[in-house]
Scaffold this active site. Structure first.
Site, short mmCIF file in Angstrom:
data_model
loop_
_atom_site.label_atom_id
_atom_site.label_comp_id
_atom_site.label_asym_id
_atom_site.label_seq_id
_atom_site.Cartn_x
_atom_site.Cartn_y
_atom_site.Cartn_z
N ASP A 128 -3.13 -7.74 -4.76
CA ASP A 128 -3.37 -6.57 -3.92
C ASP A 128 -3.95 -5.43 -4.74
OD1 ASP A 128 -3.34 -5.52 -1.41
OD2 ASP A 128 -1.19 -5.13 -1.34
N HIS B 45 -8.37 -0.84 0.94
CA HIS B 45 -7.39 -1.90 0.73
C HIS B 45 -8.16 -3.18 0.44
CE1 HIS B 45 -4.10 0.33 3.02
NE2 HIS B 45 -5.20 0.98 3.38
N HIS C 23 -5.64 -1.34 -4.32
CA HIS C 23 -5.96 -0.18 -3.50
C HIS C 23 -6.81 0.76 -4.34
CE1 HIS C 23 -2.44 -1.90 -1.47
NE2 HIS C 23 -3.12 -1.55 -0.40
N CYS D 67 0.79 -1.23 0.00
CA CYS D 67 0.00 0.00 0.00
C CYS D 67 0.83 1.29 0.00
CB CYS D 67 -1.01 -0.01 1.15
SG CYS D 67 -0.41 -0.60 2.72
N ARG E 121 7.25 -11.20 5.19
CA ARG E 121 6.92 -10.93 6.59
C ARG E 121 7.64 -11.92 7.48
NH1 ARG E 121 0.41 -9.65 5.82
NH2 ARG E 121 0.74 -7.96 4.31
N LYS F 144 -11.95 -3.65 8.95
CA LYS F 144 -12.01 -4.45 7.72
C LYS F 144 -13.14 -5.47 7.79
CE LYS F 144 -8.84 -8.18 9.13
NZ LYS F 144 -7.58 -8.86 8.88
N GLN G 170 0.72 -11.18 -2.97
CA GLN G 170 -0.66 -10.76 -2.77
C GLN G 170 -1.28 -10.30 -4.08
OE1 GLN G 170 -0.03 -7.75 0.37
NE2 GLN G 170 -1.30 -9.05 1.67
#
Length: 693
Positions: free
Chosen positions: A419, A548, A421, A370, A399, A502, A417
Site C-alpha cells: 500500500d 492511493h 499513499h 490510508c 475485511r 480510480k 497490501q
C-alpha cells in the site's frame, strides 16, 4: 442450427433498416444475412442499445444492428434461451419443481429451482438428455405481453417465486429484471413449430433466439445450493449451472480452458506444492504460508521493496488495530462498516460496585491503511519541498468478507497490501499519476504479467463524499492519464470507492482470464477530512492531493494469481527450490553435493536428493514439484567434472562443465527471466555466456 465444419465468415452490415410492420427476421432474410453457423444473427439491437427478437415488428421504419451468435451479446441471448430450455426440461421431468430465476452469466447460465431433493450428477445427465430432445424439436420462442399483473398472477398462481417478482416489479435487481421485464410484463412461450401448441412458458423480458435450434452447443456443468435472492434467511433452492456457445468448437475451447484452469487452481497447487494452507482452527479466509510459500512471498516482497526504494518511496509501518474514532474521521464507519470486523470494546474501568468509572471505547482491526498514513503526514509540519511524499507499507488488513465469496488467496479476510499513499501539490498530480502508472505497469511486467487494459471506476451516486465538481475534476484527470498511456480504457460506472475515482489495471493471465491488479485512486476528500496541510512557497497553508496506490492489490491475491498464471511452475528467481541434484547412484552424490555447496555460496536455493528412491522416481518427484533445474550426475559426468541438466519439460542437456553450469544457473537467476528453462534456451544461454568471455 447445425454446426459448420469450416464456416465462411461474411461481412455483416453495421446496420440495416426494418420497415414498419415487417419483422426483423423478414428484413434480415431480404438481405440474405446468415441464420446458421457462428455468425447467425440471433437478435437485433436498436440505436439505444435495446435488443429485440427477430419476430419484433416496429411501428415505424427503424435502423437496427445485427447481433451475431459469436458476439458477447449473441452468446448472452443463447445462454438465456438455454436457461429456459433447462427450466422446461426440469419441469417436464418433475412437474412439482418451482421456478426461481434463470439469467445468463459470464460464460454460461444458471437456473434456480425449489425441489425436495438436491440434484445429483445422474439427475443432470437425465435433464441434459431431455434438453437435447427439446432443442432438436425446434420449438419456437414466442413473446407474449400480459394485459395486467392480475392476468400474470392468475397464470402463475402455482409459482410462488414468480408471483413475488410480479409484486416487486420495478424494484428488483438485474437478474430478476431479466425475469419480469421492463415497462411491459411479458412471458415467453415455447411453441410446437408444426401445430402452434404452447408447450411451456416462463415469465421473462427476453429477448430469445428464434427457435431452440439456434442453440448449437451446451452442457450442464454442476449443481449447488442457492438462496432466494441470495439471502440465507429466505428459501433454500437448488441451482443448476451450464454453459452454451455459438458452436461446438467454441464450447470445446472453453471447456479445455476450464480443465486447464482446474489444474492451475491455486488452492489445489498450494496443497500439492506445500505452499500454504487454510487451517480450520484459524477461521475462514485466513491463510498461513508454509516454508516454500514463504520463500516465494519473501522474494516477491524483496524485489518490490528494491523497486520502491529506487522510485523514491519511504517505508512506514502501522498497527493492526486502532480506536474507532480514526474510522469515524475517515468516514469508513459511515460508508464501509459492513466490510469491517465488529469492534472490540476495551479500556473500561469499573468501581467495586460494578459501576463504570471510566467508559471504554471501541477498537477495530483495520480494513485499510490510508487513515494511519494520514496521521504520519500530520505528525509534524510539512513543506512543499517534501512533496510529492510517497509513503509505502506492506500493511496487513482485515475485511469481513461474507463466507460465500471467500475464495482461497484471491478473496481472503486477512491479507497484506503493498500500500502506498502519495501526497502532492495540485500542480504535481498529473505528472505523479503518470509516473505511478508507468511504475505499476513496469513492476507487473517484471513479475511476468504484460497483457493489460485499464478500467476507470467512477462515482457511485448513492455512496460518496465531497462535491460533484471535485469528483468530475478528479475523474477527468484520471481519464486523461489513462488515455495517454496508450492502453485500452473501459468504463466502470459507479465502481469507485466513496472518497474518489480510480484507475484499475486489468491483467490477462496465461489462460486469457482477466484479473484486477493494481489500483490508483485520486482523492481530494480524505485530506480535507484529516485537515492535512503543507506550507507553500509563499508561506500559505495548502491542502495536498492524495493518491492511493496498491500494486499487487494484496500480496496473497497476487500470489494466487501468479500461481495460476505459471501453473505452479514459478520462474527460477521465485522458485522455492531452484536446483536439485539427482545422482544416478549414491556413489556420485558427493560430486553433486560439491556443486550444490558452490551454488549455495552464490545464494542459489539448491539441495541434493539423498533419498533411497531410484533415479527415475526422483526425476518424476522433482518434475512434479516443478523444480526448474535438475542436475544429474553419473560416472561420465564425475570423470569430466560436469553435470547434465534435466528440465521441467523433460528435455535434457548433457555434459555441461561444472564451472559453466554454476555460472549459468546463477546468471539465469540474477537476470530474473520469467520463462521456464529448457534444453534449447539453456543451450543458447550458455553459448551467449561463452561469447561474452
Amino acid at each position: 442450427m447445425p454446426d459448420q465444419a469450416a464456416p465462411v465468415r461474411v461481412e455483416l452490415p453495421e446496420s440495416f433498416r426494418v420497415p414498419a410492420g415487417t419483422t426483423a427476421g423478414e428484413a434480415m432474410r431480404e438481405l440474405d444475412l446468415p441464420n446458421k453457423g457462428p455468425q447467425a444473427v440471433v437478435v437485433v439491437r436498436e440505436s439505444d442499445g435495446t435488443l429485440r427478437d427477430l419476430s419484433w415488428a416496429p411501428a415505424q421504419d427503424t435502423e437496427v444492428a445485427p447481433v451475431p451468435a459469436d458476439s458477447e451479446e449473441g452468446r448472452s441471448v443463447i445462454r438465456h434461451s438455454t436457461a429456459h430450455v433447462l427450466a422446461q426440461a426440469v419441469q417436464s421431468i418433475n412437474p412439482e419443481a418451482k421456478l426461481g430465476i434463470g439469467p445468463p452469466i459470464k460464460d454460461g447460465f444458471y437456473y434456480d429451482f425449489d425441489v425436495d431433493e438436491p440434484f445429483t450428477p445422474e439427475d443432470l445427465k437425465v435433464i441434459e438428455k431431455k434438453m437435447r430432445q427439446i432443442i432438436k424439436s425446434g420449438q419456437r420462442f414466442s413473446r407474449r405481453v400480459y394485459e395486467s399483473t392480475d392476468e400474470a398472477r392468475e397464470e402463475l398462481v402455482g409459482e410462488p417465486y414468480k408471483l413475488e417478482l410480479i409484486d416487486d416489479k420495478g424494484a428488483v435487481d438485474d437478474d430478476e429484471i431479466m425475469e419480469v421485464g421492463g415497462a411491459e410484463l411479458t412471458a415467453y412461450d415455447n411453441v410446437n413449430p408444426r401445430t402452434g401448441e404452447r408447450l411451456w412458458g416462463d415469465l421473462c423480458r427476453g429477448p430469445h433466439v428464434p427457435t431452440t435450434k439456434y442453440i448449437p452447443a451446451f452442457t450442464l456443468t454442476r449443481s449447488s445450493a442457492a438462496y432466494w435472492r441470495g439471502d440465507q434467511n429466505l428459501a433454500d433452492l437448488q441451482r443448476i449451472y451450464g454453459t452454451a456457445w455459438e458452436s461446438t468448437e467454441a464450447m470445446d475451447t472453453y471447456l479445455d480452458m476450464l480443465a486447464e484452469a482446474e489444474k492451475r487452481d491455486h488452492r489445489r497447487l498450494g496443497a500439492e506444492l506445500d505452499l500454504f494452507s487454510f487451517p480450520d482452527e484459524l477461521g475462514s479466509g485466513l491463510p498461513v504460508f508454509h516454508p516454500k510459500g514463504g520463500i516465494i512471498r519473501r522474494e516477491m516482497e524483496d524485489y518490490s521493496r528494491e523497486q520502491h526504494a529506487a522510485a523514491g518511496y519511504e517505508f512506514v509501518n502501522t498497527p493492526h488495530v486502532t480506536k474507532g474514532h480514526l474510522f469515524e474521521m475517515s468516514k469508513h464507519l459511515e460508508w464501509y462498516a459492513d466490510g469491517m470486523f465488529p469492534p472490540m470494546h476495551l479500556d473500561a474501568e469499573y468501581n467495586d460496585d460494578g459501576t463504570v468509572r471510566k467508559p471504554g471505547q471501541d477498537y477495530y482491526v483495520k480494513p485499510m491503511n490510508c487513515p494511519m498514513h494520514n496521521l504520519i503526514f500530520n505528525s509534524r509540519g510539512r513543506s512543499y519541498r517534501e512533496l510529492p511524499l510517497r509513503l509505502f507499507e506492506f500493511g496487513s488488513v482485515y475485511r469481513y468478507e461474507k463466507s460465500g465469496v471467500i475464495h482461497g488467496l484471491t478473496r481472503a479476510r486477512g491479507f497484506t497490501q503493498d500500500d502506498a499513499h502519495i501526497y502532492c501539490a495540485q500542480d504535481q498530480v498529473v505528472e505523479e499519476l503518470t509516473t505511478t502508472l508507468k511504475f505499476v505497469l513496469q513492476l507487473l511486467k517484471d513479475y511476468g504479467l504484460d497483457d493489460f487494459y485499464l478500467e476507470l471506476s467512477t462515482k457511485d451516486p448513492e455512496k460518496y463524499v465531497g462535491t460533484d465538481e471535485l469528483w468530475a475534476e478528479a475523474t477527468e484527470t484520471l481519464r486523461t492519464v489513462a488515455e495517454s498511456s496508450g492502453l485500452d480504457l473501459v468504463p466502470d460506472p459507479g465502481g469507485a470507492a466513496f472518497y474518489g475515482p480510480k484507475i484499475s489495471v486489468q491483467v490477462k493471465d496465461a489462460l486469457g482470464r482477466t484479473w484486477q491488479m493494481s489500483t490508483i485512486q485520486l482523492d481530494f476528500f480524505l485530506p480535507e477530512l484529516f485537515d492535512l496541510e503543507y506550507t507553500a512557497p509563499d508561506g500559505s497553508k495548502q491542502r495536498p492531493v492524495m493518491i492511493h496506490r496498491a500494486l499487487f492489490g494484496s500480496i496473497e491475491r497476487f500470489f494466487g494469481v501468479l500461481t495460476e498464471h505459471y501453473g505452479g511452475a514459478f520462474p527460477v528467481w521465485l522458485a522455492p527450490v531452484q536446483v536439485v541434484g539427482i545422482p544416478v547412484a549414491e556413489a556420485f552424490a558427493p560430486h553433486l553435493q560439491q556443486v550444490v555447496n558452490r551454488l549455495r555460496g552464490r545464494r542459489v536455493r539448491a539441495e541434493v536428493d539423498h533419498s533411497d528412491d531410484r533415479m527415475q522416481k526422483k526425476i518424476r518427484n522433482h518434475t512434479t514439484a516443478k523444480v526448474p533445474f535438475m542436475l544429474l550426475a553419473g560416472e561420465r559426468d564425475v570423470e569430466a567434472n560436469a553435470v547434465s541438466f534435466r528440465f521441467r519439460d523433460g528435455t535434457q542437456l548433457n555434459g555441461v562443465p561444472v564451472d559453466e553450469a554454476i555460472v549459468a544457473i546463477d546468471e539465469w537467476e540474477e537476470s530474473r527471466r520469467n520463462d521456464s528453462p529448457t534444453a534449447e534456451s539453456m543451450s543458447e544461454f550458455l553459448d551467449a555466456a561463452r561469447k561474452r568471455r
